[in-house]
Write a protein that holds these residues in place. Structure first.
Motif, PDB file in Angstrom:
ATOM      1  N   ILE A 123       0.814  -1.215   0.000  1.00  0.00           N
ATOM      2  CA  ILE A 123       0.000   0.000   0.000  1.00  0.00           C
ATOM      3  C   ILE A 123       0.848   1.265   0.000  1.00  0.00           C
ATOM      4  N   LEU A 124       2.157   1.082   0.079  1.00  0.00           N
ATOM      5  CA  LEU A 124       3.099   2.191   0.215  1.00  0.00           C
ATOM      6  C   LEU A 124       2.859   3.333  -0.767  1.00  0.00           C
ATOM      7  N   ARG A 125       2.597   2.990  -2.014  1.00  0.00           N
ATOM      8  CA  ARG A 125       2.460   4.018  -3.030  1.00  0.00           C
ATOM      9  C   ARG A 125       1.015   4.286  -3.415  1.00  0.00           C
ATOM     10  N   GLY A 126       0.073   3.871  -2.576  1.00  0.00           N
ATOM     11  CA  GLY A 126      -1.323   4.108  -2.916  1.00  0.00           C
ATOM     12  C   GLY A 126      -1.750   3.274  -4.105  1.00  0.00           C
ATOM     13  N   THR A 127      -2.663   3.827  -4.890  1.00  0.00           N
ATOM     14  CA  THR A 127      -3.217   3.043  -6.007  1.00  0.00           C
ATOM     15  C   THR A 127      -2.143   2.588  -6.968  1.00  0.00           C
ATOM     16  N   GLU A 128      -1.082   3.366  -7.079  1.00  0.00           N
ATOM     17  CA  GLU A 128      -0.032   3.028  -8.039  1.00  0.00           C
ATOM     18  C   GLU A 128       0.516   1.627  -7.781  1.00  0.00           C
ATOM     19  N   SER A 129       0.840   1.354  -6.491  1.00  0.00           N
ATOM     20  CA  SER A 129       1.373   0.016  -6.203  1.00  0.00           C
ATOM     21  C   SER A 129       0.250  -0.993  -5.968  1.00  0.00           C
ATOM     22  N   THR A 130      -0.829  -0.561  -5.291  1.00  0.00           N
ATOM     23  CA  THR A 130      -1.922  -1.499  -5.035  1.00  0.00           C
ATOM     24  C   THR A 130      -2.459  -2.052  -6.350  1.00  0.00           C
ATOM     25  N   GLY A 131      -2.594  -1.177  -7.331  1.00  0.00           N
ATOM     26  CA  GLY A 131      -3.134  -1.589  -8.624  1.00  0.00           C
ATOM     27  C   GLY A 131      -2.362  -2.722  -9.250  1.00  0.00           C
ATOM     28  N   LYS A 132      -1.062  -2.757  -8.995  1.00  0.00           N
ATOM     29  CA  LYS A 132      -0.278  -3.841  -9.580  1.00  0.00           C
ATOM     30  C   LYS A 132      -0.341  -5.091  -8.720  1.00  0.00           C
ATOM     31  N   VAL A 133      -0.359  -4.882  -7.403  1.00  0.00           N
ATOM     32  CA  VAL A 133      -0.378  -6.044  -6.513  1.00  0.00           C
ATOM     33  C   VAL A 133      -1.661  -6.847  -6.687  1.00  0.00           C
ATOM     34  N   VAL A 134      -2.780  -6.138  -6.923  1.00  0.00           N
ATOM     35  CA  VAL A 134      -4.054  -6.868  -6.972  1.00  0.00           C
ATOM     36  C   VAL A 134      -4.117  -7.844  -8.133  1.00  0.00           C
ATOM     37  N   TYR A 135      -3.336  -7.629  -9.171  1.00  0.00           N
ATOM     38  CA  TYR A 135      -3.307  -8.620 -10.244  1.00  0.00           C
ATOM     39  C   TYR A 135      -2.936  -9.978  -9.672  1.00  0.00           C
ATOM     40  N   PHE A 136      -1.971  -9.973  -8.765  1.00  0.00           N
ATOM     41  CA  PHE A 136      -1.528 -11.234  -8.166  1.00  0.00           C
ATOM     42  C   PHE A 136      -2.513 -11.726  -7.121  1.00  0.00           C
TER      43      PHE A 136
END
Lengths: 592, 208
Positions: A185-198
């Protein structure tokens, strides 16, 4: 001076985030249990009806509110009416409680995952006793998987009153779990958006692998037949309907503000009706899919235990009557039993109490849910599979993905309102805010790693969210339909997405859903009142089983505080706004 | 008459040959009994003062088709049996050798009243889980550190960029160099060039 709101890179990210959030552990460990309790296949009827009349409309409502207001829960409800800002605060408080204890599950999943890289699996054998001639007494009385859970993982104390200290192993795992969440969650949607793919897709990969394995296991059909045999009479059971409604409600994660937060990062023109339908359908489909997997493994486990039981009885008879080794088989067991009973009545009656009654049906009937299903029953099935390490790693990896996916939603529900607030975000960068939230949560979460931690976990799990969420969502629907105005909301949505809102949604929002929630609320409230003193299940090491105990007074006080601290936000904030306005008007009047 | 069920110093033995070996099971006959007696005598001879035990001193009786039987060990005079404690310790010490002689294990070759010592589980000095934990923990920590540092770096660049001309940018780069204590000018220059295009875009989208 309004800064541009960060957006999802594409609408797929948003859908994945919602799926990753909504599809959680409840789908894997609560739905199969409900199926088992309320009539197998026939439970699907109330479940699907509730999905259509309750789940979908409420999900659509929350997504639409988030997308329209483009703010986290607090801001969104304040925009609708200043008197309602308490709804957002209550959501944040509930999310805070939830993430506090929810991540402990991830810590346990980590702990089991790390222990899966051993041969033999540590929960497949009991440790030896002091002089190496037998096994540990507690483990013998319970089972090796129960022992590993209650003694090695939790090191549970005999009652809530005996706290014990923080234990370093689970504490380390909890720390790790929070670091992982922080990384995501460190970078907000920017990082969350990529993590949720996994986190959204990997559980499906594992489930599919498990489905293939599960269906080919010996005895899987027993479990599947058990699940899909409908017990129609359960349709007349009101509890089946209430549980279906509750399951839909909590499994979609309504009322936490996570969905509002996620939707607030959408383009305003996004077609959120389509997304609401997709997400709720995928969520329910996952529940059913996970049950098929669970029940095939359940069938395997039950068959394995049943055959083991038969073997034990055969061995007992062979030993007592000195029968030829290998003479007794599953097929002639009953016949030989009858013969022995008539030939040696005294000797037979003497040992009769030791003969267990083996029954596949009763093995299948034992219904378990929650952590008990994941960490005791599933591990018991896994340890009997071939290449058990591989299956164990896969399973706990899936639990982790599900857990972390849901955690991302929970933390978003806390962080979005915080970063939206200008006072906080102007002083602290986003990384620091999320870091602080994780730190505070992790520190409080250490309570759950104490010896009595599991009892506190149960308290939070049972009482922190249930009633408050029902109330929050009830106020939400009323707020949109009657405070903001259904017409106004409808025209907003039309302006935003360019589509008219169908009459179906309006009927559900304004009438059916609130009524359903009220009836659920009344049911649970009366249920709590009627049960009298609240009880909990404590582990008795000397008996190797759970015993029921009364909650001590201070635990009851904590339960009361948990419920009150979130629900009271709604009236208190309204009162606060009222007083503030009165004072302002009071100031303004003399001047005018 | 020394050997009979329940007699003093007598032990019952139970074998599950079929369970253990399946189709390869051997029939229990007098030859096997002889081997068994030999194994018991062998175990006894290792006990101090019992070195003189002969195969004929081991007596079997009540052999059933289960296969189960009783046995006693007598002293050389064959008048009385050896104390149970001695037999017990002798068997316990040599259980593994006896098992191997019959291709059986502790479950399928049972000496009632003589508990077999169980093999302790392997106990590595550092638990395996802590090693895996350590690896994952380090990876996560490094990833977080990288993300935070890159975030700070990005923010610095962005803060400086709007403040006009190249002069300011040079200054900023100098500052970074000094702070890190590493002369990393070429690296920064390179980074600046590549990221130029993204900077304006980022600025539009990411709040601070």
């Amino acid at each position: 001076m309004e800064k541009a709101r960060p957006l999802w890179a594409n609408s797929l990210q948003f859908v994945f985030a919602c799926i990753s959030y909504a599809v959680g552990l409840g789908n894997v460990w609560r739905f199969p249990y409900l199926c088992q309790m309320y009539g197998g296949g026939s439970f699907l009827v109330p479940y699907i009806i509730m999905l259509i009349v309750e789940g979908m409309p409420l999900l659509y409502l929350e997504l639409a509110v988030g997308q329209r207001m483009r703010q986290g829960s607090i801001g969104a409800w304040r925009t609708i009416s200043p008197y309602l800002s308490g709804v957002g605060v209550a959501s944040v408080v509930v999310s805070f409680f939830l993430s506090m204890y929810y991540n402990v599950i991830n810590a346990w999943a980590f702990w089991y995952l790390f222990h899966s890289f051993q041969d033999p699996l540590p929960w497949s054998v009991c440790p030896l006793n002091g002089n190496h001639t037998g096994y540990d007494e507690e483990c013998e009385k319970a089972s090796s998987t129960q022992y590993f859970w209650y003694r090695k993982t939790l090191n549970i104390s005999p009652s809530l009153q005996e706290n014990g200290g923080v234990q370093w192993e689970p504490a380390l795992c909890l720390l790790l779990a929070w670091l992982v969440v922080y990384l995501c969650i460190l970078r907000g949607t920017e990082s969350t958006g990529k993590v949720v793919y996994f986190t959204a897709s990997l559980p499906y990969c594992v489930l599919i692998i498990y489905l293939i394995r599960g269906l080919t296991l010996h005895g899987a059909t027993n479990g599947l037949m058990y699940m899909f045999t409908p017990k129609i009479e359960q349709l007349a059971n009101p509890k089946a309907w209430i549980n279906a409604a509750t399951q839909i409600f909590f499994s979609l994660g309504l009322g936490f503000g996570s969905l509002i937060a996620f939707a607030s990062y959408n383009e305003p023109s996004n077609n959120c009706q389509k997304h609401a339908i997709i997400v709720s359908l995928i969520n329910s489909f996952t529940s059913i899919f996970a049950s098929i997997v669970t029940f095939s493994i359940y069938g395997f486990k039950a068959t394995f235990n049943y055959e083991n039981c038969l073997k034990k009885v055969s061995l007992l008879l062979t030993n007592t009557f000195d029968l030829e080794d290998g003479f007794l088989t599953a097929s002639n067991l009953e016949q030989v039993k009858g013969y022995l009973a008539s030939a040696y009545p005294s000797k037979y009656s003497e040992m009769f109490p030791q003969i267990k009654n083996c029954s596949l049906e009763s093995e299948l009937d034992t219904a378990v849910q929650g952590t008990g299903l994941a960490f005791i029953v599933y591990t018991e099935a896994i340890k009997n599979m071939e290449v058990s390490q591989l299956w164990s790693v896969l399973y706990f990896f899936m639990l982790l993905m599900l857990g972390i996916g849901s955690m991302l939603g929970n933390t978003a529900a806390i962080l979005t309102p915080l970063t939206d607030s200008k006072i906080i975000s102007s002083h602290l960068p986003k990384e620091a805010i999320s870091g602080l939230v994780c730190l505070v949560n992790c520190a409080i979460g250490m309570v759950f790693t104490m010896e009595a931690g599991n009892y506190w976990f149960d308290i939070f799990n049972d009482y922190a969210a249930t009633l408050s969420l029902l109330l929050i969502v009830l106020v939400e629907t009323i707020a949109v339909c009657y405070v903001y105005g259904l017409r106004r909301f409808e025209s907003d949505l039309k302006a935003m997405t360019g589509r008219a809102v169908s009459w179906y949604w309006k009927v559900m929002w304004a009438g059916v859903s609130p009524l359903l929630i009220v009836s659920l609320f009344v049911f649970y409230l009366s249920d709590y009142i009627l049960t009298g003193t609240l009880k909990y299940q404590a582990w008795d090491a000397s008996q190797g089983q759970l015993v029921t105990k009364d909650y001590p007074a201070y635990a009851l006080a904590v339960i009361g505080l948990l419920v009150a601290s979130s629900t009271m936000c709604i009236p208190l904030a309204a009162l606060g706004t009222f007083v503030q306005r009165r004072l302002k008007r009071g100031d303004a009047d003399p001047v005018a | 008459e020394l050997c009979q069920p329940g007699a003093e110093n007598a032990f019952k033995v139970r074998l599950s040959i079929r369970t253990a070996l399946g189709d390869k099971a051997y029939a229990w006959d007098t030859n096997e009994e002889y081997l068994f007696k030999a194994m018991v005598a062998f175990s006894m001879r290792k006990v101090p003062n019992r070195e003189a035990t002969e195969i004929s001193h081991v007596l079997l009786c009540n052999v059933t088709q289960r296969v189960s039987f009783w046995f006693v060990v007598t002293d050389p005079s064959k008048n009385h049996t050896l104390p149970a404690v001695e037999v017990q310790s002798a068997i316990r010490m040599n259980k593994n050798r006896i098992n191997n002689a019959f291709f059986l294990n502790d479950q399928t070759l049972e000496f009632l009243k003589i508990p077999s010592t169980l093999a302790p589980p392997m106990d590595p000095s550092v638990p395996i889980w802590i090693i895996i934990f350590g690896v994952i923990f380090c990876i996560i920590i490094v990833a977080i550190a990288l993300l935070i540092l890159s975030g700070i770096w990005q923010r610095r660049r962005k803060n400086k960029e709007p403040s006009e001309v190249d002069d300011a940018e040079d200054k900023c780069e100098n500052m970074i160099t000094i702070e890190n204590g590493i002369p990393s000018d070429p690296l920064d220059m390179k980074g600046g060039h590549i990221n130029d295009a993204f900077m304006t875009e980022d600025e539009r989208l990411t709040p601070l």
